[in-house]
Design a protein around this motif. Structure first.
Motif, short mmCIF file in Angstrom:
data_model
loop_
_atom_site.label_atom_id
_atom_site.label_comp_id
_atom_site.label_asym_id
_atom_site.label_seq_id
_atom_site.Cartn_x
_atom_site.Cartn_y
_atom_site.Cartn_z
N ALA A 41 16.99 -4.05 -5.05
CA ALA A 41 15.84 -4.79 -5.54
C ALA A 41 14.54 -4.05 -5.28
O ALA A 41 13.55 -4.26 -5.97
CB ALA A 41 15.79 -6.18 -4.90
N ALA A 42 14.55 -3.17 -4.28
CA ALA A 42 13.31 -2.48 -3.92
C ALA A 42 13.09 -1.24 -4.77
O ALA A 42 12.00 -0.70 -4.81
CB ALA A 42 13.35 -2.09 -2.44
N PRO A 44 12.98 -0.56 -8.17
CA PRO A 44 12.04 -0.51 -9.29
C PRO A 44 10.61 -0.29 -8.85
O PRO A 44 9.87 0.49 -9.45
CB PRO A 44 12.20 -1.88 -9.95
N TYR A 45 10.20 -0.97 -7.78
CA TYR A 45 8.81 -0.83 -7.32
C TYR A 45 8.54 0.59 -6.87
O TYR A 45 7.55 1.20 -7.25
CB TYR A 45 8.56 -1.81 -6.17
N SER A 48 8.28 2.82 -9.90
CA SER A 48 7.09 2.60 -10.73
C SER A 48 5.84 3.14 -10.06
O SER A 48 5.00 3.76 -10.71
CB SER A 48 6.89 1.11 -10.99
N ILE A 49 5.72 2.90 -8.77
CA ILE A 49 4.49 3.33 -8.12
C ILE A 49 4.42 4.86 -8.08
O ILE A 49 3.36 5.45 -8.28
CB ILE A 49 4.35 2.70 -6.72
N LEU A 144 9.55 -5.92 5.31
CA LEU A 144 8.40 -5.46 4.54
C LEU A 144 7.09 -5.49 5.34
O LEU A 144 6.34 -4.52 5.31
CB LEU A 144 8.28 -6.24 3.23
N TYR A 245 9.54 1.37 3.58
CA TYR A 245 10.43 0.25 3.29
C TYR A 245 11.77 0.76 2.75
O TYR A 245 12.83 0.31 3.17
CB TYR A 245 9.73 -0.66 2.27
#
Lengths: 306, 135
Positions: A41-42, A44-45, A48-49, A144, A245
């Protein structure tokens, strides 16, 4: 019958150990599944960043940011992700060895350690390293907030010149059986490396035939609101903690994978031991019976002949 | 139709939203933005605010409760938020409690141990959640 009772007791003891290792294996398997989902789940972020930053760098080539500039401090900071508890095979040994190699031959006052997990803290404290941060009992927490805290803390130290480099040491999760200790440099940030990573990611995505519009967009000019510097200033700290993270989640997944494998081996060893002991027990019992029969036969013979 | 644009709202912990929409209205640091299909590529930081998604002529609110970024590509809008919730994911009770706490702290500003900036961000976040959930 003395020998047999001894063996029987050992069998029972091994059996109860086996119950424990089997339970631990199952607990680790359940936690592993959750950790893997989180890591998934982590992703994609994190991607993208990175690609946003890569685009900014690509379009404003001369852009500068303090987090990307070298400073004069000779101090190398390593953030080591280990576990709080043992019983997970060579997991901690591997990552700690890798970390120790990173700072080998460096004077103690030029190394700063942030320990995540008791095992790393103990190792580096015993060797008198300077521990500037420790995060314990992280096992079942989301992590997080801690990642943000570590990120902010180390960025601050970097910006005021107390540390000159930040490296993350963690175990990359490959599969349940395999994890790979990795050393990744976080600060100063390497703009070219980020761009390379993003290109690789885009290529991998293409291979998976999940093409969106990423290829053609290369030539399009981006507009930044406000200036690119401002945007970058807000994006970079987020990349830092997102990387912490990611490392944390990978490390967790690796830990549970290692523990699961170690406990599985232990359970199997126990099974083998029980089998061997049972065999020995049967032999001893048989020997005792034979002995008794012999005694009876001998006695009766002695009686009848007398 | 060729007028739909894909919207992705991503936080470090999960993907909050990923679907095609007609329009997105967001509040950037420089002001409100309405983004349709084939918008000019851009990147801008977002305020702690409500993002509105227009789909089938209805607006749906999403609480961008942690602030973040908006990246626009012609056919893809990506929101990178620190935290974000859809209305039915919001715990209203908690949001009200947070609002009260933040207000109390702001009322005592100037006192020692009160971080005014942090309190006002917390208040903003709570209000954003409440507004999104009650819409």
């Amino acid at each position: 019958m003395r020998g047999t009772r001894e063996i029987k007791r050992r069998i029972r003891s091994v059996q109860s150990t086996q119950k424990i290792t089997r339970a631990m294996e199952m607990v680790a398997a359940a936690k592993l599944r959750r950790a893997e989902e989180k890591a998934q789940a982590a992703r994609p972020y994190a991607q993208s960043i990175k690609s946003s930053i890569a685009r900014i760098l690509q379009e404003s080539k001369d852009i500068k940011h303090p987090l990307m500039e070298k400073n004069d401090s000779p101090v190398k900071c390593i953030v080591v992700f280990s576990s709080d508890r043992g019983l997970c095979g060579s997991y901690n040994t591997n990552v700690i060895r890798k970390a120790a190699q990173e700072v080998e031959n460096m004077p103690l006052d030029q190394v700063a350690v942030v320990a995540v997990g008791r095992k790393a803290r103990e190792y580096f404290r015993r060797r008198d390293y300077n521990i500037i941060g420790e995060y314990l009992d992280m096992e079942d927490r989301p992590g997080l907030p801690e990642a943000q805290e570590i990120g902010a803390y180390l960025s601050r130290l970097y910006l005021d010149g107390s540390i000159g480099e930040v490296w993350v040491l963690y175990s990359e999760f490959v599969n349940v059986m395999v994890n790979r200790p990795r050393a990744v440099q976080l600060l100063p940030m390497d703009g070219e490396k980020i761009q390379r990573d993003v290109e690789e990611m885009a290529e991998a995505e293409e291979e998976m035939e999940e093409k969106d519009e990423r290829v053609q967009e290369q030539e399009i000019l981006y507009r930044f609101e406000p200036e690119p510097e401002f945007v970058l200033d807000a994006l970079l700290p987020r990349l830092v903690y997102s990387q912490f993270y990611t490392a944390l989640l990978e490390a967790k997944a690796s830990e549970f994978g290692s523990r699961m494998t170690a406990m599985k081996t232990a359970t199997e060893n126990a099974k083998e031991m029980i089998w061997k002991l049972t065999l020995a027990y049967n032999k001893a019992r048989q020997a005792a019976i034979t002995q008794e029969i012999l005694e009876i036969v001998n006695t009766s013979e002695a009686l009848s002949s007398g | 139709m060729g007028t739909a644009v894909r919207l992705k709202i991503v936080t470090p912990e999960r993907v909050v939203y990923d679907d095609s929409v007609d329009m997105v209205v967001a509040r950037g640091v420089e002001g409100e933005l309405g983004i349709l299909y084939d918008h000019m590529p851009m990147v801008t930081p977002l305020q702690v605010s409500i993002l509105k998604i227009k789909k089938n002529n209805v607006f749906y609110p999403v609480a961008i409760s942690g602030g973040g970024f908006l990246e626009v590509q012609p056919q893809l809008i990506t929101v990178l938020a620190d935290t974000a919730e859809l209305p039915d994911e919001i715990d209203l009770e908690r949001a009200y409690a947070a609002k009260k706490r933040a207000e109390e702290r702001l009322a005592r500003k100037g006192e020692e141990g009160i971080d005014e900036k942090r309190a006002s961000i917390a208040l903003q976040r709570a209000l954003t959640r409440i507004r999104a959930a009650e819409k």
